[in-house]
Design an enzyme around this catalytic site. Structure first.
Site, mmCIF file in Angstrom:
data_model
loop_
_atom_site.group_PDB
_atom_site.id
_atom_site.type_symbol
_atom_site.label_atom_id
_atom_site.label_comp_id
_atom_site.label_asym_id
_atom_site.label_seq_id
_atom_site.Cartn_x
_atom_site.Cartn_y
_atom_site.Cartn_z
ATOM 1 N N ASP A 198 99.229 23.488 52.722
ATOM 2 C CA ASP A 198 98.578 22.700 51.664
ATOM 3 C C ASP A 198 97.209 22.264 52.187
ATOM 4 O O ASP A 198 97.091 21.747 53.307
ATOM 5 C CB ASP A 198 99.407 21.475 51.290
ATOM 6 C CG ASP A 198 98.806 20.727 50.115
ATOM 7 O OD1 ASP A 198 99.121 21.125 48.957
ATOM 8 O OD2 ASP A 198 98.028 19.774 50.334
ATOM 9 N N ASN A 236 87.211 19.069 44.264
ATOM 10 C CA ASN A 236 87.021 19.306 42.836
ATOM 11 C C ASN A 236 86.256 18.165 42.180
ATOM 12 O O ASN A 236 85.368 18.396 41.344
ATOM 13 C CB ASN A 236 88.381 19.491 42.148
ATOM 14 C CG ASN A 236 88.980 20.869 42.392
ATOM 15 O OD1 ASN A 236 88.252 21.824 42.643
ATOM 16 N ND2 ASN A 236 90.296 20.966 42.349
ATOM 17 N N HIS A 290 84.876 22.294 39.978
ATOM 18 C CA HIS A 290 85.958 23.284 40.102
ATOM 19 C C HIS A 290 85.472 24.611 40.669
ATOM 20 O O HIS A 290 86.244 25.329 41.308
ATOM 21 C CB HIS A 290 86.609 23.517 38.731
ATOM 22 C CG HIS A 290 87.416 22.357 38.270
ATOM 23 N ND1 HIS A 290 88.660 22.059 38.782
ATOM 24 C CD2 HIS A 290 87.142 21.373 37.358
ATOM 25 C CE1 HIS A 290 89.147 20.969 38.209
ATOM 26 N NE2 HIS A 290 88.221 20.531 37.330
ATOM 27 N N ASP A 306 87.255 26.557 43.624
ATOM 28 C CA ASP A 306 87.685 27.967 43.632
ATOM 29 C C ASP A 306 87.183 28.689 44.872
ATOM 30 O O ASP A 306 87.888 29.528 45.452
ATOM 31 C CB ASP A 306 87.174 28.678 42.371
ATOM 32 C CG ASP A 306 87.855 28.171 41.104
ATOM 33 O OD1 ASP A 306 88.928 27.526 41.235
ATOM 34 O OD2 ASP A 306 87.333 28.430 39.999
ATOM 35 N N GLU A 333 96.757 24.118 45.340
ATOM 36 C CA GLU A 333 96.162 24.368 46.635
ATOM 37 C C GLU A 333 97.233 24.630 47.679
ATOM 38 O O GLU A 333 96.991 24.514 48.868
ATOM 39 C CB GLU A 333 95.300 23.177 47.075
ATOM 40 C CG GLU A 333 96.056 21.886 47.394
ATOM 41 C CD GLU A 333 96.347 21.060 46.159
ATOM 42 O OE1 GLU A 333 96.719 19.903 46.296
ATOM 43 O OE2 GLU A 333 96.185 21.591 45.027
#
Length: 566
Positions: A436, A444, A449, A453, A479
């Site tokens: 994680d 973010n 965003h 990405d 994630e």
């Protein structure tokens, strides 16, 4: 049990898809259709060729029969003269004129050359040589007891050759040659000064010498090519002859001469209305007698090797055919002539004929069909290729996460369960890593965003670069990532997890222009050997719990044991 069946079926379908290349199937179908179309076209051509050959042979048979009928009339006249001569020898007529002629012979027989005639307007004169001439040759024999009847019989039936030669123009001459030293000929002049030379020439001809009892036991009609002479116009002639026997004694033979021009005319008459191909007449020694070609330059000639092939072919059958290069040669033996008729059909004539025209049409149709088939193949192949590429793309999208290009959750779980079962069956270690990214929500919120990405894609690349080819990685959440390590124990899996953590922690990520950041990850590791439990979902649950513990302990670390058990 149902899940196992489903897995096996899916594995089989995957194996089948790998080996069922649509492009190969299209190519195979195209080749099958092309081969079958070619075979069908070829079959039609073969059928047409057989029909054309059969037609050629039928034409040849018709020509041979027509020529035979023309020659049969002459042969029948020969046989009729022999029969009449035999009857006259058996029962001589007691006519005074014949008796007087035989008596005159007694006064002439010692002369070097003599003629004996009864009525020149009705019967042929007898041309004779002396007794001395006859005695010098063993083949000749002047028997006093037989010669009187023979002369009487010759004068009696001498009108028949004259009658035959006057009613038909087929024969050049008709000759009766006796072993007793005389002959009758339809071309004898009133005063002949070459009787001796001509008689000597006649009795030395093969058509006469080969009529003895030893050489012609069946007493059949024999055919010969006679050499040129002064009375044949210095040209070769075709001679038909039969022996005359009575009371087991060979008296002589009767012959008919045919010029080569006459034989050519007979052949042309027989082939009238059948211009296709060249017809040639040969004797049994394969010497050409006549051809239907008007020019010598147009006659189809055969070399020694080809003539040997033709001779070998005609030895075994009375009719047939043989292919010599671009020419097809068929033959037919004649019944009333000691020879054969050949029909020579060239490739050019075949192309210009019905068979050639139909073959060309079939070839054009085949070429048109093949062209259309090729165009269809190209179109279908492109369509199939595009569909196959689209199918592969859709299948890849169904099994992978489009952002990170790792396995999605469903694909990961399915592959992980298969690997877990395999390791269990082989008693191999099996480990799971749960990952994680730390503080990903802040990325973010702070950078947007798109930056998030980029971070996910970058992290996925670092994860993949640290794995073996047999390992499986996938994105299982926003994630969150999961890694399946078949064949690795807990400690080895922890080393892999540490390597991944270090790589992620050491790299800076360009999220915006002139803006980079570092991220970290927390990892939890579990192994099937801890409790001998190969259930993937259970192992993931343990790894996820250890991941949560890593986050609680300060993040950016790997936890691969339970602290409460330490």
């Amino acid at each position: 049990m149902q899940r196992d069946t489903y897995v096996v079926r899916r594995s089989f379908l995957q194996w089948l898809r790998k080996r069922s290349n649509p492009g190969l199937i299209v190519n195979a179908c195209f080749l099958v259709v092309l081969v079958f179309s070619t075979l069908l076209t070829w079959r039609e051509v073969v059928v047409l060729e057989d029909a054309d050959i059969s037609s050629q042979r039928n034409h040849l048979e018709t020509v041979a029969s027509s020529l035979d009928r023309q020659l049969q009339f002459s042969v029948d006249k020969l046989l009729f003269f022999r029969k009449s001569m035999g009857d006259a020898l058996q029962t001589p007529l007691e006519f005074g004129v014949l008796h007087d002629a035989v008596n005159r012979y007694e006064t002439l027989r010692r002369d070097q050359a003599w003629q004996l005639a009864v009525d020149r307007n009705r019967t042929l004169p007898i041309n004779g040589v002396s007794d001395d001439f006859v005695e010098k040759t063993t083949l000749l024999n002047r028997d006093d007891e037989r010669i009187r009847n023979e002369i009487s019989a010759a004068l009696e039936v001498g009108y028949l050759p004259r009658l035959a030669s006057s009613t038909a123009q087929t024969e050049e001459r008709v000759i009766y040659v006796s072993r007793a030293g005389f002959f009758l000929a339809t071309d004898t002049h009133a005063q002949s000064d070459e009787i001796v030379a001509r008689y000597y020439k006649l009795v030395t001809q093969p058509w006469f010498t080969q009529q003895s009892e030893r050489n012609n036991r069946s007493r059949a009609v024999r055919w010969f090519i006679s050499p040129p002479s002064s009375w044949t116009g210095n040209e070769h002639v075709i001679t038909a002859s039969v022996p005359i026997y009575y009371d087991h004694y060979w008296y002589g033979g009767v012959a008919m001469d045919f010029s080569l021009a006459t034989m050519k005319r007979l052949l042309m008459d027989a082939t009238e209305g059948r211009p296709e191909g060249e017809y040639q007449l040969y004797n049994t020694r394969l010497e050409m007698i006549a051809s239907t070609e008007t020019s010598a330059n147009l006659i189809n000639r055969f070399d020694e090797r080809e003539m040997a092939q033709i001779a070998h072919a005609i030895e075994s059958d009375t009719q047939g055919g043989i292919r010599l290069g671009s020419r097809f040669v068929s033959w037919e033996r004649l019944d009333h002539f000691d020879g054969i008729v050949l029909r020579v059909h060239t490739l050019q004539e075949g192309v210009q004929g019905d068979f050639g025209s139909i073959s060309i049409v079939l070839a054009l149709l085949w070429a048109l069909f093949t062209t259309m088939l090729l165009i269809s193949w190209l179109v279908i192949r492109r369509m199939v290729s595009n569909m196959y590429a689209l199918q592969s793309s859709l299948q890849w999208q169904a099994w992978h996460d489009p952002l990170t290009r790792l396995n999605n959750r469903g694909a990961l779980f399915e592959r992980a369960k298969i690997l877990a079962k395999k390791c269990h069956q082989q008693s191999l270690p099996f480990s799971v890593i749960q990952i994680d990214l730390d503080h990903f929500k802040n990325v973010n919120d702070q950078y947007g965003h798109q930056a998030g990405d980029k971070v996910l894609s970058h992290a996925a690349g670092l994860i993949s670069s640290a794995l073996r080819a047999s390992d499986v990685a996938g994105r299982v959440g926003g994630e969150e990532f999961c890694i399946v390590l078949p064949g690795l124990a807990l400690e080895e899996a922890a080393e892999v997890a540490e390597r991944i953590r270090a790589r992620i922690d050491s790299k800076e990520i360009l999220v915006k222009k002139s803006t980079t950041l570092r991220i970290s990850a927390s990892l939890g590791v579990s192994s099937a050997q801890e409790k001998e439990n190969y259930n993937f979902e259970h192992l993931q649950f343990i790894a996820d719990a250890r991941l949560y513990e890593a986050k609680q302990s300060g993040r950016n670390r790997v936890v691969w044991w339970d602290h409460n058990k330490k």
